[in-house]
Design an enzyme around this catalytic site. Structure first.
Site, PDB file in Angstrom:
ATOM      1  N   LYS A  10     -13.937   1.254  15.872  1.00  0.00           N
ATOM      2  CA  LYS A  10     -12.825   0.715  16.011  1.00  0.00           C
ATOM      3  C   LYS A  10     -12.038   0.593  17.359  1.00  0.00           C
ATOM      4  O   LYS A  10     -11.629  -0.455  17.774  1.00  0.00           O
ATOM      5  CB  LYS A  10     -11.779   1.353  14.853  1.00  0.00           C
ATOM      6  CG  LYS A  10     -10.839   0.447  14.224  1.00  0.00           C
ATOM      7  CD  LYS A  10     -10.271   1.012  13.216  1.00  0.00           C
ATOM      8  CE  LYS A  10     -11.078   0.831  11.910  1.00  0.00           C
ATOM      9  NZ  LYS A  10     -10.328   1.370  10.583  1.00  0.00           N
ATOM     10  N   PHE A  44      -4.271   3.599  14.843  1.00  0.00           N
ATOM     11  CA  PHE A  44      -4.752   4.483  13.842  1.00  0.00           C
ATOM     12  C   PHE A  44      -5.629   3.809  12.977  1.00  0.00           C
ATOM     13  O   PHE A  44      -5.916   2.776  12.804  1.00  0.00           O
ATOM     14  CB  PHE A  44      -3.542   4.547  12.895  1.00  0.00           C
ATOM     15  CG  PHE A  44      -2.531   5.615  13.509  1.00  0.00           C
ATOM     16  CD1 PHE A  44      -1.726   5.421  14.474  1.00  0.00           C
ATOM     17  CD2 PHE A  44      -2.474   7.025  12.728  1.00  0.00           C
ATOM     18  CE1 PHE A  44      -0.746   6.246  15.131  1.00  0.00           C
ATOM     19  CE2 PHE A  44      -1.534   7.982  13.631  1.00  0.00           C
ATOM     20  CZ  PHE A  44      -0.788   7.515  14.800  1.00  0.00           C
ATOM     21  N   ASN A  81       1.127  -1.128   0.114  1.00  0.00           N
ATOM     22  CA  ASN A  81       0.056   0.093  -0.057  1.00  0.00           C
ATOM     23  C   ASN A  81       0.808   1.248   0.004  1.00  0.00           C
ATOM     24  O   ASN A  81       2.214   0.765   0.070  1.00  0.00           O
ATOM     25  CB  ASN A  81      -0.914  -0.214   1.284  1.00  0.00           C
ATOM     26  CG  ASN A  81      -0.119  -0.215   2.393  1.00  0.00           C
ATOM     27  OD1 ASN A  81       0.436   0.811   2.728  1.00  0.00           O
ATOM     28  ND2 ASN A  81      -0.371  -1.399   3.188  1.00  0.00           N
ATOM     29  N   ASP A  84      -4.333  -6.117   5.272  1.00  0.00           N
ATOM     30  CA  ASP A  84      -5.512  -6.833   5.576  1.00  0.00           C
ATOM     31  C   ASP A  84      -5.302  -8.355   5.166  1.00  0.00           C
ATOM     32  O   ASP A  84      -6.150  -9.267   6.082  1.00  0.00           O
ATOM     33  CB  ASP A  84      -6.795  -6.311   5.576  1.00  0.00           C
ATOM     34  CG  ASP A  84      -6.962  -4.985   6.372  1.00  0.00           C
ATOM     35  OD1 ASP A  84      -6.184  -5.016   7.523  1.00  0.00           O
ATOM     36  OD2 ASP A  84      -7.323  -3.822   5.999  1.00  0.00           O
ATOM     37  N   LYS A 105       8.520 -17.560 -10.154  1.00  0.00           N
ATOM     38  CA  LYS A 105       7.784 -16.432 -10.492  1.00  0.00           C
ATOM     39  C   LYS A 105       6.670 -16.986 -11.641  1.00  0.00           C
ATOM     40  O   LYS A 105       7.048 -17.818 -12.494  1.00  0.00           O
ATOM     41  CB  LYS A 105       9.083 -15.651 -11.681  1.00  0.00           C
ATOM     42  CG  LYS A 105       8.242 -14.467 -12.097  1.00  0.00           C
ATOM     43  CD  LYS A 105       9.209 -13.639 -12.899  1.00  0.00           C
ATOM     44  CE  LYS A 105       8.356 -12.675 -13.829  1.00  0.00           C
ATOM     45  NZ  LYS A 105       9.372 -12.102 -14.793  1.00  0.00           N
TER      46      LYS A 105
HETATM   47  O1  C5P Z   1      -9.018  -2.013  11.135  1.00  0.00           O
HETATM   48  P1  C5P Z   1      -8.035  -1.226  10.562  1.00  0.00           P
HETATM   49  O2  C5P Z   1      -7.047  -1.968   9.628  1.00  0.00           O
HETATM   50  O3  C5P Z   1      -8.529   0.235   9.673  1.00  0.00           O
HETATM   51  O4  C5P Z   1      -7.269  -0.419  11.883  1.00  0.00           O
HETATM   52  C1  C5P Z   1      -6.103   0.127  11.416  1.00  0.00           C
HETATM   53  C2  C5P Z   1      -5.297   0.218  12.863  1.00  0.00           C
HETATM   54  O5  C5P Z   1      -5.081  -1.299  12.958  1.00  0.00           O
HETATM   55  C3  C5P Z   1      -3.796   0.607  12.330  1.00  0.00           C
HETATM   56  O6  C5P Z   1      -3.444   1.046  13.851  1.00  0.00           O
HETATM   57  C4  C5P Z   1      -2.982  -0.548  12.199  1.00  0.00           C
HETATM   58  O7  C5P Z   1      -1.772  -0.636  12.654  1.00  0.00           O
HETATM   59  C5  C5P Z   1      -3.701  -1.722  12.893  1.00  0.00           C
HETATM   60  N1  C5P Z   1      -3.757  -2.892  12.150  1.00  0.00           N
HETATM   61  C6  C5P Z   1      -2.902  -3.941  12.668  1.00  0.00           C
HETATM   62  N2  C5P Z   1      -2.957  -5.241  12.217  1.00  0.00           N
HETATM   63  C7  C5P Z   1      -3.569  -5.463  10.900  1.00  0.00           C
HETATM   64  C8  C5P Z   1      -4.399  -4.595  10.615  1.00  0.00           C
HETATM   65  C9  C5P Z   1      -4.397  -3.145  11.196  1.00  0.00           C
HETATM   66  O8  C5P Z   1      -2.174  -3.573  13.619  1.00  0.00           O
HETATM   67  N3  C5P Z   1      -3.719  -6.810  10.415  1.00  0.00           N
END
Ligand code: C5P
Length: 421
Positions: A352, A338, A225, A294, A304
């Site tokens: 959240k 965050f 990302n 995610d 590859k």
């Molecule tokens: O649920 P979302 O991904 O929007 O939440 C964002 C927050 O969750 C951020 O603080 C990010 O660092 C954390 N996060 C995490 N592990 C994940 C996804 C998000 O620690 N797999």
């Protein structure tokens, strides 16, 4: 605990630097300046500090423990064995409790014992055990202060990061004139406040994640990302400057590693998860600033993948939520997340906060050209259970300092609520 003098009824005067929520172990050693110690306790408490007094046996010949108990509103500890009465804290508890160990007056003998690392009385044992900063206000006859042994002891103690307050020069109780008088209580309080003015996280351990993750599709391709890592790196700088010991777990970025910060570089969400969980014990605060993927390809190809004319479908599987895992780990960390949102910022951020059982969440609207992911500036709306604050558009480094100050404030408030003082 409210204490005899309690917090200032009208809130603290902004001109006076606050010691709000600061936990101070005040060590008193044997010297005539100990007669000023009750006044020092009172002035520290006036600024909002909690004070626990530890006296050496010889200090009790100059000022009564009962007097200090009355002004501090807490039991006064004089020796290690007295801890057995169950009322007072032991040296380990006191050392852990303290945000600062202040020894005033600090006698020549105490400086020598501290330098040697002795643990033959409660105060010396607390100093040896604590990870909190130590400040000393020496007080002694001017010849003792200028004696080569004392001079050398002070050099070594300073090298170890121990903070020296005074001594002042002037008329001494012994009739001589020269350096060695303990600083006045008000001057000591000012210097302590100065020490903590920009060091709101002194003695704290902060774990931060930053940057994106890379989820491999095959050995040469990955999903990632637009996170630059700048906010997380700025937070690491700000937390270190606030006095914290910082561990930064970073995904792949092109930033220069911050000075005096432990940096652990990872690539994937799974590696970041593992690195965080291996570091979580013993930390005080976790700031999850990384843009963790995610989803990750369920079965990355070992070689590859070849181009073909037909559609390609990748199966993605969810990654572990690192932030929720830390919040639910039972290690008692103050967790800050965050939330990058494109709409309904407050609603989504609060949801959240609850869903991941966080202490705080810093939300920002992404999508605009001048803020968010890949830009140098940002604006944050920070939420916690019973409050929120907007940190207006600013550079990420400025915003990081403001956010760290807010985290320190909320962290102290949560800590005070937990221990009931
Ligand atoms: O649920 P979302 O991904 O929007 O939440 C964002 C927050 O969750 C951020 O603080 C990010 O660092 C954390 N996060 C995490 N592990 C994940 C996804 C998000 O620690 N797999």
């Amino acid at each position: 605990m409210a204490g005899v003098y309690g917090p200032h009824p009208f809130g603290y005067n902004r001109a006076m630097k606050s010691l709000q929520n600061l936990r101070i172990v005040l060590g008193i050693t044997g010297g005539i300046a100990a007669y000023k110690s009750p006044d020092l306790v009172r002035r520290l408490m006036e600024r909002g500090a909690s004070v626990r007094v530890v006296m050496t046996t010889s200090a009790t010949a100059f000022v009564g423990p009962l007097t200090l108990q009355a002004v501090s509103g807490q039991p006064v500890a004089t020796n290690v064995l007295a801890m057995a009465d169950g009322n007072a804290m032991g040296h380990i508890e006191l050392a852990r409790w303290a945000d600062l160990v202040l020894v005033a007056p600090a006698s020549a003998d105490f400086l020598a014992r501290l330098r040697m690392g002795r643990a033959d009385d409660l105060l010396a044992a607390v100093c040896l055990t604590t990870t909190a900063p130590i400040a000393l206000a020496p007080a002694m006859n001017q010849q003792m202060w200028q004696a080569p042994a004392t001079v050398e002891n002070c050099v070594v103690l300073r090298e170890r990061g121990i903070h020296m307050i005074g001594p002042a020069a002037g008329a001494q109780a012994c009739g001589e004139v020269g350096p060695g008088r303990m600083e006045e209580p008000l001057a000591i309080v000012e210097q302590v406040a100065e020490m903590f003015a920009n060091r709101a996280l002194a003695g704290r351990k902060v774990l931060i994640t930053a940057g994106p993750t890379r989820e491999p599709i095959d050995p040469v391709r990955y999903i990632t990302n637009r996170s630059s890592g700048r906010m997380g790196y700025a937070l690491a700088d700000a937390a270190r400057d606030a006095g914290a010991a910082v561990t930064l777990i970073s995904g792949p970025v092109t930033l220069t590693p911050p000075d005096q910060v432990e940096l652990i570089s990872v690539e994937t969400a799974a590696q970041m998860h593992e690195a965080v969980m291996s570091k979580v014990v013993g930390q005080d605060i976790f700031i999850g600033c990384a843009a963790v993927a995610d989803y990750t390809p369920a079965a990355p190809a070992a070689r590859k993948m070849k181009k073909s004319e037909v559609d390609l479908a990748l199966t993605l599987q969810p990654t572990a939520d690192i932030l929720a895992a830390v919040a639910g780990s039972g290690n008692g960390l103050f967790t800050v997340g965050f939330a990058a949102e494109t709409d309904n910022l407050a609603l989504n951020a609060r949801a959240k906060l609850q869903r991941k059982a966080l202490d705080m969440i810093a939300a920002n609207l992404v999508g605009g050209p001048d803020r968010g992911f890949d830009s140098a500036d940002n604006e944050l709306h920070v939420f916690w259970a019973d409050g929120d604050r907007v940190l207006p558009l600013a550079s990420k480094s400025r915003l990081a300092r403001e956010l760290v100050a807010l985290i320190a404030e909320r962290y102290q408030a949560a800590r005070s609520a937990n221990v009931g003082d």
